[in-house]
Design a protein around this motif. Sequence first.
Motif, PDB file in Angstrom:
ATOM      1  N   GLN A  69     -36.378  29.465  -6.923  1.00 34.20           N
ATOM      2  CA  GLN A  69     -35.798  30.597  -7.657  1.00 34.20           C
ATOM      3  C   GLN A  69     -35.911  30.374  -9.165  1.00 34.20           C
ATOM      4  O   GLN A  69     -35.762  29.249  -9.656  1.00 34.20           O
ATOM      5  CB  GLN A  69     -34.332  30.774  -7.282  1.00 34.20           C
ATOM      6  N   ILE A  70     -36.167  31.450  -9.904  1.00 32.17           N
ATOM      7  CA  ILE A  70     -36.246  31.360 -11.363  1.00 32.17           C
ATOM      8  C   ILE A  70     -34.828  31.408 -11.916  1.00 32.17           C
ATOM      9  O   ILE A  70     -34.225  32.479 -12.043  1.00 32.17           O
ATOM     10  CB  ILE A  70     -37.120  32.481 -11.947  1.00 32.17           C
ATOM     11  N   SER A  71     -34.300  30.240 -12.208  1.00 35.86           N
ATOM     12  CA  SER A  71     -32.962  30.129 -12.785  1.00 35.86           C
ATOM     13  C   SER A  71     -33.064  30.075 -14.301  1.00 35.86           C
ATOM     14  O   SER A  71     -34.113  29.784 -14.860  1.00 35.86           O
ATOM     15  CB  SER A  71     -32.272  28.855 -12.282  1.00 35.86           C
ATOM     16  N   GLY A  72     -31.948  30.336 -14.952  1.00 35.67           N
ATOM     17  CA  GLY A  72     -31.941  30.285 -16.411  1.00 35.67           C
ATOM     18  C   GLY A  72     -30.546  30.411 -16.956  1.00 35.67           C
ATOM     19  O   GLY A  72     -29.552  30.091 -16.292  1.00 35.67           O
ATOM     20  N   ALA A  73     -30.456  30.922 -18.167  1.00 39.55           N
ATOM     21  CA  ALA A  73     -29.176  30.987 -18.864  1.00 39.55           C
ATOM     22  C   ALA A  73     -28.202  31.954 -18.212  1.00 39.55           C
ATOM     23  O   ALA A  73     -26.982  31.840 -18.423  1.00 39.55           O
ATOM     24  CB  ALA A  73     -29.403  31.376 -20.328  1.00 39.55           C
ATOM     25  N   ASP A  74     -28.707  32.912 -17.435  1.00 40.11           N
ATOM     26  CA  ASP A  74     -27.797  33.853 -16.763  1.00 40.11           C
ATOM     27  C   ASP A  74     -27.251  33.298 -15.461  1.00 40.11           C
ATOM     28  O   ASP A  74     -26.441  33.943 -14.796  1.00 40.11           O
ATOM     29  CB  ASP A  74     -28.482  35.195 -16.521  1.00 40.11           C
ATOM     30  N   GLY A 106     -36.583  29.615 -15.956  1.00 45.18           N
ATOM     31  CA  GLY A 106     -36.368  30.601 -17.011  1.00 45.18           C
ATOM     32  C   GLY A 106     -36.339  29.972 -18.384  1.00 45.18           C
ATOM     33  O   GLY A 106     -36.937  30.482 -19.341  1.00 45.18           O
ATOM     34  N   THR A 107     -35.661  28.837 -18.510  1.00 44.91           N
ATOM     35  CA  THR A 107     -35.601  28.134 -19.791  1.00 44.91           C
ATOM     36  C   THR A 107     -36.971  27.588 -20.166  1.00 44.91           C
ATOM     37  O   THR A 107     -37.386  27.661 -21.337  1.00 44.91           O
ATOM     38  CB  THR A 107     -34.568  26.998 -19.718  1.00 44.91           C
ATOM     39  N   CYS A 108     -37.702  27.055 -19.189  1.00 41.83           N
ATOM     40  CA  CYS A 108     -39.055  26.564 -19.460  1.00 41.83           C
ATOM     41  C   CYS A 108     -39.953  27.678 -19.979  1.00 41.83           C
ATOM     42  O   CYS A 108     -40.777  27.466 -20.877  1.00 41.83           O
ATOM     43  CB  CYS A 108     -39.652  25.957 -18.198  1.00 41.83           C
ATOM     44  N   SER A 109     -39.802  28.880 -19.440  1.00 44.62           N
ATOM     45  CA  SER A 109     -40.609  30.009 -19.899  1.00 44.62           C
ATOM     46  C   SER A 109     -40.290  30.363 -21.347  1.00 44.62           C
ATOM     47  O   SER A 109     -41.192  30.629 -22.144  1.00 44.62           O
ATOM     48  CB  SER A 109     -40.376  31.223 -18.997  1.00 44.62           C
ATOM     49  N   ALA A 110     -39.012  30.370 -21.685  1.00 46.18           N
ATOM     50  CA  ALA A 110     -38.612  30.698 -23.061  1.00 46.18           C
ATOM     51  C   ALA A 110     -39.189  29.686 -24.046  1.00 46.18           C
ATOM     52  O   ALA A 110     -39.709  30.056 -25.110  1.00 46.18           O
ATOM     53  CB  ALA A 110     -37.090  30.747 -23.159  1.00 46.18           C
ATOM     54  N   MET A 111     -39.112  28.403 -23.718  1.00 46.45           N
ATOM     55  CA  MET A 111     -39.668  27.372 -24.593  1.00 46.45           C
ATOM     56  C   MET A 111     -41.177  27.508 -24.703  1.00 46.45           C
ATOM     57  O   MET A 111     -41.755  27.347 -25.780  1.00 46.45           O
ATOM     58  CB  MET A 111     -39.293  25.987 -24.072  1.00 46.45           C
ATOM     59  N   ALA A 112     -41.829  27.814 -23.586  1.00 50.68           N
ATOM     60  CA  ALA A 112     -43.286  27.905 -23.584  1.00 50.68           C
ATOM     61  C   ALA A 112     -43.787  29.083 -24.399  1.00 50.68           C
ATOM     62  O   ALA A 112     -44.806  28.982 -25.089  1.00 50.68           O
ATOM     63  CB  ALA A 112     -43.790  28.000 -22.148  1.00 50.68           C
ATOM     64  N   GLN A 113     -43.093  30.215 -24.341  1.00 48.11           N
ATOM     65  CA  GLN A 113     -43.537  31.346 -25.156  1.00 48.11           C
ATOM     66  C   GLN A 113     -43.419  31.009 -26.638  1.00 48.11           C
ATOM     67  O   GLN A 113     -44.260  31.398 -27.442  1.00 48.11           O
ATOM     68  CB  GLN A 113     -42.756  32.618 -24.826  1.00 48.11           C
ATOM     69  N   ALA A 114     -42.383  30.248 -26.990  1.00 47.89           N
ATOM     70  CA  ALA A 114     -42.241  29.812 -28.389  1.00 47.89           C
ATOM     71  C   ALA A 114     -43.421  28.930 -28.793  1.00 47.89           C
ATOM     72  O   ALA A 114     -43.988  29.090 -29.884  1.00 47.89           O
ATOM     73  CB  ALA A 114     -40.927  29.065 -28.563  1.00 47.89           C
ATOM     74  N   ALA A 115     -43.802  28.000 -27.929  1.00 49.74           N
ATOM     75  CA  ALA A 115     -44.926  27.131 -28.248  1.00 49.74           C
ATOM     76  C   ALA A 115     -46.233  27.913 -28.305  1.00 49.74           C
ATOM     77  O   ALA A 115     -47.101  27.627 -29.141  1.00 49.74           O
ATOM     78  CB  ALA A 115     -45.027  26.005 -27.217  1.00 49.74           C
ATOM     79  N   GLY A 116     -46.386  28.915 -27.431  1.00 50.54           N
ATOM     80  CA  GLY A 116     -47.586  29.750 -27.487  1.00 50.54           C
ATOM     81  C   GLY A 116     -47.683  30.528 -28.780  1.00 50.54           C
ATOM     82  O   GLY A 116     -48.765  30.673 -29.357  1.00 50.54           O
ATOM     83  N   GLY A 117     -46.548  31.033 -29.257  1.00 54.90           N
ATOM     84  CA  GLY A 117     -46.543  31.713 -30.548  1.00 54.90           C
ATOM     85  C   GLY A 117     -46.855  30.763 -31.683  1.00 54.90           C
ATOM     86  O   GLY A 117     -47.573  31.108 -32.634  1.00 54.90           O
TER      87      GLY A 117
END
Length: 581
Positions: free
Chosen positions: A57-62, A387-398
């Motif tokens: 499951q995609i877990s995250g801050a929510d 979910g948290t990994c995705s947020a960090m990765a989009q930052a690194a991609g930017g």
Amino acid sequence: MDSPFPKETITADFCVVGGGIAGMTMALECARAGFRVVLMHDRPVPGGNASGECRVQISGADRLGKLPNLRETGILEELRLENCRINPNGSYSVWDMVLWSALETEPNLQVLYNCSCRAAVMAGNRIKTVTGWQTTTQKEITVAAKLFADCSGDAVLAPLTGADFRVGREARGEFGETIGPETADRRTMGMSCIFQTRRCDTPQPFEKPAWAHTYCDDSELPCGADGHANLHEGYWWVELGGECDSIADTEALRPELLKILLGVWDHIKNRGDHGAEHLALEWIQFLPSKRESRRYVGDHILTQRDIEAGGRFPDTVAYGGWTMDDHNPAGFRSAALGEPVNIHHPAPSPYGIPYRCLYSRNLDNLFVGGRCVSVTHAALSSTRVIGTCSAMAQAAGGAAAIALRRGISPREVGQRHLAELQQLLLRRDCYLPGVRLELPELAHARISGTGSTPEALRDGVTRVEGGALHQWRCRSGDQLTVEWDAPQHFRRISLIFESGMQRRIALVPGNPDCLRLPPELAKAYRLEARSEGRWRTLAEVSANARRRAVHPAEAPFDALRLTLQETYGAAETGLHALLAE
């Protein structure tokens, strides 16, 4: 002797190793900025732990929908909503196709599937090339690039390049982490194999294979009788590996996990009344999903104390919010030790994550993403969720896009262009706690409309926060108009709609409500531009499934008009932002 197998060399701007959700997100963000990106992935489908191969499951801050308005947005929200649009029956194969399609339709991105990274060539402290072995073609593929990223989970580039990394649990005193052990060790959180079930009209017998384990009583299981709360998808606590080498011992642990899994299912079916008479096994996980192995060392190592303090960093580029969910290294065997299989140590949601955790401290051109970012073991127990990994990765991609555009290193992006990175992420609908979106395009514009006051569109917050809506509220037929005194030359217009952030959107077996497009989402709308006193249509959308909808705008105009025509069922919805670039 030369190899009899063919060799191929590909040149790119950016090479990302590892195609889980983090690697996908990082690669897409940079490719969409116009750079040539290669994604090297060792599996046949993208998504990693979230794919149909592992089904985590995609877990995250929510916290699986328990905390409203904290779901990760950006590219991950785009993927989730697209899955709702085309996969209402919750097929994991269709979800894999959603992920595949997102990569396949990006013209600047090339994906090397079934390609396992096994070598790297260095020039000082810079990576020149990485080489992978593609099992399906029996081909050796080398990628030369200006920048690289490791999103492989196991940090495969660390031993290949000499990048600094850590393994295991830090001693309590090193960073003042109260949940750490007194003495440092190499123990980690383990890996799991889960199952999924299907309810049938008739009773379904199950005969345990002779090689599987036997568990006669709930007391032999890590969570006891309480562990059977969800018979449709179980169980994360079928977990091993924290006491071993979580990389080298994977293949030795996998059969043991399967013995446990089928022994647990035998216990459910044949040893007590668990309400499973009509349940049959639908799917068994044969590729274990890992939680922890190597972790890179960046310019900052995120710690338990950082998280508990709310992650208040000047270089915040992502956020987390999952509890510090620390799993016992003994995993399933913790029951025999009389110890809890995991402990949820409190953590605030959201907390900020600094940019300095997202690149190597001793290599000049290596970004890192996913669960191998620069954190302690204690902090990883929170940041590791997808979910948290995705947020960090989009930052690194930017950041990679900025570094390529300016010809600088990952570190220099943070030193010289941090504000640019933060604003880029906010415009891509990423949420950064404590950082507001700057809107120079609206500074001198006149905003009017029916519905609620549209002045909220100037406040730079693109989700409900602190009880405030931060949006223009509207109903079908309402219009929003933005006017300037002179013609504007913008290339595109982005609209950030409300997308039911108080709801859970996920691929949850047996719960179709989590796979419906949010009723609050704008379904149909018209966007118009005015030039020389005449209105022309920029976009007429009848089946929108995007929270962030982007429309090209080539000719100059002095006004924009948005008309909401329909939602997916809600009487009222909202627009968080109108961005012109």
